[in-house]
Design a protein around this motif. Structure first.
Motif, PDB file in Angstrom:
ATOM      1  N   ASP A  92       0.851  -1.197   0.000  1.00  0.00           N
ATOM      2  CA  ASP A  92       0.000   0.000   0.000  1.00  0.00           C
ATOM      3  C   ASP A  92       0.882   1.240   0.000  1.00  0.00           C
ATOM      4  OD1 ASP A  92      -1.890   1.900   0.189  1.00  0.00           O
ATOM      5  OD2 ASP A  92      -2.811   1.172   2.037  1.00  0.00           O
ATOM      6  N   LEU A  93       1.154   1.772  -1.192  1.00  0.00           N
ATOM      7  CA  LEU A  93       1.988   2.972  -1.299  1.00  0.00           C
ATOM      8  C   LEU A  93       1.214   4.244  -0.967  1.00  0.00           C
ATOM      9  CD1 LEU A  93       3.839   2.115  -4.647  1.00  0.00           C
ATOM     10  CD2 LEU A  93       4.683   1.820  -2.316  1.00  0.00           C
ATOM     11  N   ASN A 135      -8.650   1.671  -3.179  1.00  0.00           N
ATOM     12  CA  ASN A 135      -7.592   0.693  -3.457  1.00  0.00           C
ATOM     13  C   ASN A 135      -8.142  -0.732  -3.548  1.00  0.00           C
ATOM     14  OD1 ASN A 135      -5.643   2.700  -3.395  1.00  0.00           O
ATOM     15  ND2 ASN A 135      -5.286   2.470  -1.204  1.00  0.00           N
ATOM     16  N   GLY A 136      -8.927  -1.104  -2.527  1.00  0.00           N
ATOM     17  CA  GLY A 136      -9.347  -2.498  -2.411  1.00  0.00           C
ATOM     18  C   GLY A 136     -10.177  -2.995  -3.575  1.00  0.00           C
ATOM     19  N   LEU A 137     -11.200  -2.254  -3.949  1.00  0.00           N
ATOM     20  CA  LEU A 137     -12.074  -2.724  -5.020  1.00  0.00           C
ATOM     21  C   LEU A 137     -11.351  -2.745  -6.369  1.00  0.00           C
ATOM     22  CD1 LEU A 137     -15.525  -1.096  -4.146  1.00  0.00           C
ATOM     23  CD2 LEU A 137     -14.713  -3.414  -3.690  1.00  0.00           C
ATOM     24  N   LEU A 138     -10.518  -1.741  -6.623  1.00  0.00           N
ATOM     25  CA  LEU A 138      -9.799  -1.716  -7.903  1.00  0.00           C
ATOM     26  C   LEU A 138      -8.797  -2.874  -7.999  1.00  0.00           C
ATOM     27  CD1 LEU A 138      -9.144   2.120  -8.404  1.00  0.00           C
ATOM     28  CD2 LEU A 138     -10.719   0.654  -9.675  1.00  0.00           C
ATOM     29  N   ILE A 139      -8.222  -3.258  -6.863  1.00  0.00           N
ATOM     30  CA  ILE A 139      -7.238  -4.351  -6.872  1.00  0.00           C
ATOM     31  C   ILE A 139      -7.934  -5.713  -6.744  1.00  0.00           C
ATOM     32  CG2 ILE A 139      -5.284  -5.354  -5.622  1.00  0.00           C
ATOM     33  CD1 ILE A 139      -4.594  -2.452  -4.747  1.00  0.00           C
ATOM     34  N   GLY A 140      -8.812  -5.820  -5.755  1.00  0.00           N
ATOM     35  CA  GLY A 140      -9.438  -7.116  -5.479  1.00  0.00           C
ATOM     36  C   GLY A 140     -10.566  -7.488  -6.423  1.00  0.00           C
ATOM     37  N   ARG A 141     -11.373  -6.514  -6.834  1.00  0.00           N
ATOM     38  CA  ARG A 141     -12.522  -6.813  -7.701  1.00  0.00           C
ATOM     39  C   ARG A 141     -12.209  -6.620  -9.180  1.00  0.00           C
ATOM     40  NH1 ARG A 141     -17.022  -9.382  -6.110  1.00  0.00           N
ATOM     41  NH2 ARG A 141     -18.318  -8.044  -7.423  1.00  0.00           N
ATOM     42  N   VAL A 142     -11.597  -5.482  -9.513  1.00  0.00           N
ATOM     43  CA  VAL A 142     -11.329  -5.195 -10.926  1.00  0.00           C
ATOM     44  C   VAL A 142     -10.072  -5.924 -11.410  1.00  0.00           C
ATOM     45  CG1 VAL A 142     -10.928  -3.327 -12.599  1.00  0.00           C
ATOM     46  CG2 VAL A 142     -12.438  -2.950 -10.645  1.00  0.00           C
ATOM     47  N   PHE A 147       0.469  -2.071  -7.477  1.00  0.00           N
ATOM     48  CA  PHE A 147       1.489  -1.026  -7.554  1.00  0.00           C
ATOM     49  C   PHE A 147       0.926   0.227  -8.238  1.00  0.00           C
ATOM     50  CE2 PHE A 147       5.009   1.090  -9.723  1.00  0.00           C
ATOM     51  CZ  PHE A 147       5.879   1.299  -8.660  1.00  0.00           C
ATOM     52  N   VAL A 148       0.275   0.030  -9.377  1.00  0.00           N
ATOM     53  CA  VAL A 148      -0.266   1.162 -10.125  1.00  0.00           C
ATOM     54  C   VAL A 148      -1.392   1.844  -9.342  1.00  0.00           C
ATOM     55  CG1 VAL A 148      -1.475   1.847 -12.236  1.00  0.00           C
ATOM     56  CG2 VAL A 148       0.359   0.145 -12.344  1.00  0.00           C
ATOM     57  N   VAL A 149      -2.291   1.050  -8.776  1.00  0.00           N
ATOM     58  CA  VAL A 149      -3.445   1.618  -8.067  1.00  0.00           C
ATOM     59  C   VAL A 149      -3.014   2.433  -6.860  1.00  0.00           C
ATOM     60  CG1 VAL A 149      -5.485   1.049  -6.693  1.00  0.00           C
ATOM     61  CG2 VAL A 149      -5.077  -0.134  -8.853  1.00  0.00           C
ATOM     62  N   ALA A 154      -1.981   7.443  -4.175  1.00  0.00           N
ATOM     63  CA  ALA A 154      -1.084   8.238  -3.331  1.00  0.00           C
ATOM     64  C   ALA A 154      -0.937   9.648  -3.894  1.00  0.00           C
ATOM     65  CB  ALA A 154       0.285   7.566  -3.226  1.00  0.00           C
ATOM     66  N   SER A 155      -0.758   9.743  -5.206  1.00  0.00           N
ATOM     67  CA  SER A 155      -0.633  11.055  -5.838  1.00  0.00           C
ATOM     68  C   SER A 155      -1.945  11.832  -5.740  1.00  0.00           C
ATOM     69  CB  SER A 155      -0.229  10.872  -7.304  1.00  0.00           C
ATOM     70  OG  SER A 155      -0.186  12.111  -7.972  1.00  0.00           O
ATOM     71  N   LEU A 156      -3.038  11.124  -6.031  1.00  0.00           N
ATOM     72  CA  LEU A 156      -4.353  11.772  -5.995  1.00  0.00           C
ATOM     73  C   LEU A 156      -4.681  12.310  -4.603  1.00  0.00           C
ATOM     74  CD1 LEU A 156      -7.546  10.277  -7.644  1.00  0.00           C
ATOM     75  CD2 LEU A 156      -7.645  11.198  -5.340  1.00  0.00           C
ATOM     76  N   LEU A 157      -4.487  11.483  -3.596  1.00  0.00           N
ATOM     77  CA  LEU A 157      -4.846  11.878  -2.230  1.00  0.00           C
ATOM     78  C   LEU A 157      -3.904  12.938  -1.669  1.00  0.00           C
ATOM     79  CD1 LEU A 157      -5.709   8.306  -0.899  1.00  0.00           C
ATOM     80  CD2 LEU A 157      -7.326  10.169  -1.330  1.00  0.00           C
ATOM     81  N   SER A 158      -2.620  12.874  -2.034  1.00  0.00           N
ATOM     82  CA  SER A 158      -1.678  13.900  -1.569  1.00  0.00           C
ATOM     83  C   SER A 158      -2.076  15.270  -2.110  1.00  0.00           C
ATOM     84  CB  SER A 158      -0.256  13.555  -2.010  1.00  0.00           C
ATOM     85  OG  SER A 158       0.184  12.363  -1.409  1.00  0.00           O
ATOM     86  N   GLY A 159      -2.424  15.294  -3.398  1.00  0.00           N
ATOM     87  CA  GLY A 159      -2.875  16.554  -3.992  1.00  0.00           C
ATOM     88  C   GLY A 159      -4.174  17.041  -3.382  1.00  0.00           C
ATOM     89  N   PHE A 160      -5.073  16.091  -3.117  1.00  0.00           N
ATOM     90  CA  PHE A 160      -6.358  16.468  -2.523  1.00  0.00           C
ATOM     91  C   PHE A 160      -6.169  17.057  -1.127  1.00  0.00           C
ATOM     92  CE2 PHE A 160     -10.135  15.335   0.010  1.00  0.00           C
ATOM     93  CZ  PHE A 160     -11.082  16.067  -0.685  1.00  0.00           C
ATOM     94  N   ALA A 161      -5.248  16.486  -0.353  1.00  0.00           N
ATOM     95  CA  ALA A 161      -4.987  17.002   1.001  1.00  0.00           C
ATOM     96  C   ALA A 161      -4.490  18.448   0.944  1.00  0.00           C
ATOM     97  CB  ALA A 161      -3.968  16.110   1.716  1.00  0.00           C
ATOM     98  N   LEU A 162      -3.615  18.739  -0.033  1.00  0.00           N
ATOM     99  CA  LEU A 162      -3.110  20.106  -0.181  1.00  0.00           C
ATOM    100  C   LEU A 162      -4.222  21.068  -0.607  1.00  0.00           C
ATOM    101  CD1 LEU A 162       0.284  19.319  -1.955  1.00  0.00           C
ATOM    102  CD2 LEU A 162      -0.006  20.263   0.345  1.00  0.00           C
ATOM    103  N   LEU A 163      -5.048  20.635  -1.570  1.00  0.00           N
ATOM    104  CA  LEU A 163      -6.140  21.499  -2.036  1.00  0.00           C
ATOM    105  C   LEU A 163      -7.164  21.738  -0.935  1.00  0.00           C
ATOM    106  CD1 LEU A 163      -6.682  19.941  -5.590  1.00  0.00           C
ATOM    107  CD2 LEU A 163      -5.730  22.202  -5.067  1.00  0.00           C
ATOM    108  N   TRP A 164      -7.517  20.674  -0.213  1.00  0.00           N
ATOM    109  CA  TRP A 164      -8.558  20.768   0.822  1.00  0.00           C
ATOM    110  C   TRP A 164      -8.115  21.668   1.970  1.00  0.00           C
ATOM    111  CZ3 TRP A 164     -10.712  16.150   4.174  1.00  0.00           C
ATOM    112  CH2 TRP A 164     -11.972  16.523   4.665  1.00  0.00           C
ATOM    113  N   SER A 165      -6.822  21.633   2.295  1.00  0.00           N
ATOM    114  CA  SER A 165      -6.314  22.437   3.408  1.00  0.00           C
ATOM    115  C   SER A 165      -5.899  23.837   2.968  1.00  0.00           C
ATOM    116  CB  SER A 165      -5.101  21.732   4.036  1.00  0.00           C
ATOM    117  OG  SER A 165      -4.035  21.678   3.097  1.00  0.00           O
TER     118      SER A 165
END
Length: 347
Positions: A92-93, A135-142, A147-149, A154-165
């Motif tokens: 889980d990166l 993460n879970g559904l894209l890896i386990g179900r799809v 690694f890619v997911v 990680a990139s998406l959420l890091s950017g979201f944390a900066l925008l939200w704050s």
């Protein structure tokens, strides 16, 4: 002389197995045992502690030992989620990014007037939901690559944390619950955060050892095809594991706020993810999945914490600690590879 009176000592009789000296195969069996890396790291931990006790007077001070436990609580907690994910054969990166988002979410909730206790619960649930649904559904179900997911999330959420704050930090030094989880200590000696982390490790260890869910986690990482044929529903077990990882990151996000007294959108940077992966793999959790335990990860975390503390007491800065952590990660992965080869030869 009759046969009953024959006293000649025979030398061609093979002694019982228990009395035979250890053979090469026997040593390989010991070296490839699932607990061998944890014992080795525990031994190294004892050596480092003894050296520090003999050479560094400040190491044994109560303030240093309390600080050691306090700083170890967050990575210890993250190691629980990372261990479960790695046992299924993934990594889980995005764990650090989830920690950052959850920290900002907690800050928004309590600054908006919500009581800290329900805010903490909602924050942990948010982390679990991100881990499970993203993460879970894209890896386990799809069936996408872990690694890619997790790298993308990680990139998406890091950017979201900066925008939200708004790319700013929030002062939460006034929040008593976060301060208790991340900074306060029972009797001024035993941090509450460390006690919670150890409790989570014990619960996770029991779940992995004695429940159907835990055995499914090991089975999926050991042999996904065999697990599928035996009826294990990996399409739900894998998302659940990533949900647990997210929940651990959510709780760790609040602990981090208490330790730093601020909610920082960059609190869960890549360094902490690297640190957690190194601690998890160091004590024998196999990077290919199916082997290891949360207790071994706890030993790995303790070793890295004590080593970092020893470096800090000798004046080495964080850059050197990053160098050492990266080197240890490489050694851990190499030794795991060697162990897998020895296991293959033994089979």
């Amino acid at each position: 002389m009759s046969s009953s009176e024959d006293t000649t000592v025979r030398t061609d009789v093979e002694p019982p197995a228990a009395e035979r000296p250890a053979t090469g195969a026997g040593w390989r069996r010991h070296l490839t045992g699932s607990s061998a890396p944890a014992y080795a790291v525990a031994g190294l931990l004892v050596v480092v502690v003894v050296v520090e006790l003999l050479t560094e007077p400040n190491f044994s001070s109560s303030s240093n030992l309390t600080n050691l436990l306090r700083t170890g609580a967050v990575p210890m907690l993250l190691c629980v989620g990372m261990t479960m994910v790695i046992l299924t054969g993934g990594i889980d990166l995005s764990m650090g990014a989830i920690l950052s988002v959850c920290g900002i979410a907690y800050a928004k909730l309590v600054m908006g007037g919500l009581a800290p206790e329900p805010a903490l619960l909602l924050t942990v649930l948010l982390g679990a939901a991100i881990g499970f649904l993203v993460n879970g559904l894209l890896i386990g179900r799809v069936g996408l690559s872990f690694f890619v997911v997790t790298l993308a999330s990680a990139s998406l959420l890091s950017g979201f944390a900066l925008l939200w704050s708004g790319n700013r930090q929030y002062d939460l030094s006034w929040d008593g619950l976060a301060r208790t989880l991340g900074n306060d200590a029972l009797g001024g000696v035993l941090p509450y955060g460390a006690m919670i982390a150890v409790l989570v490790v014990v619960v996770a260890g029991v779940v992995l050892t004695y429940t159907v869910f835990g055995r499914s986690v090991y089975a999926i990482g050991g042999n996904p095809e065999a697990a599928q044929l035996s009826g294990i529903r990996s399409q739900w077990v894998v998302p659940a594991v990533y949900g647990v990882s997210g929940a651990c990151a959510g709780l760790a996000g609040v602990m981090m706020i208490g330790r730093q007294t601020i909610a920082d959108p960059t609190a869960g940077n890549n360094t902490i993810v690297l640190y957690v992966v190194a601690a998890t793999l160091l004590a024998g959790v196999s990077i290919t999945g199916g082997s290891g335990s949360v207790f071994a990860a706890l030993v790995g975390t303790a070793f890295l914490q004590v080593l970092a503390n020893a470096l800090a007491l000798r004046g080495f800065n964080n850059s050197w600690q990053m160098v050492v952590t990266g080197a240890i990660l490489l050694v851990a992965v190499y030794l795991d590879r060697v162990r897998q080869r020895l296991l293959a030869r033994r089979a």
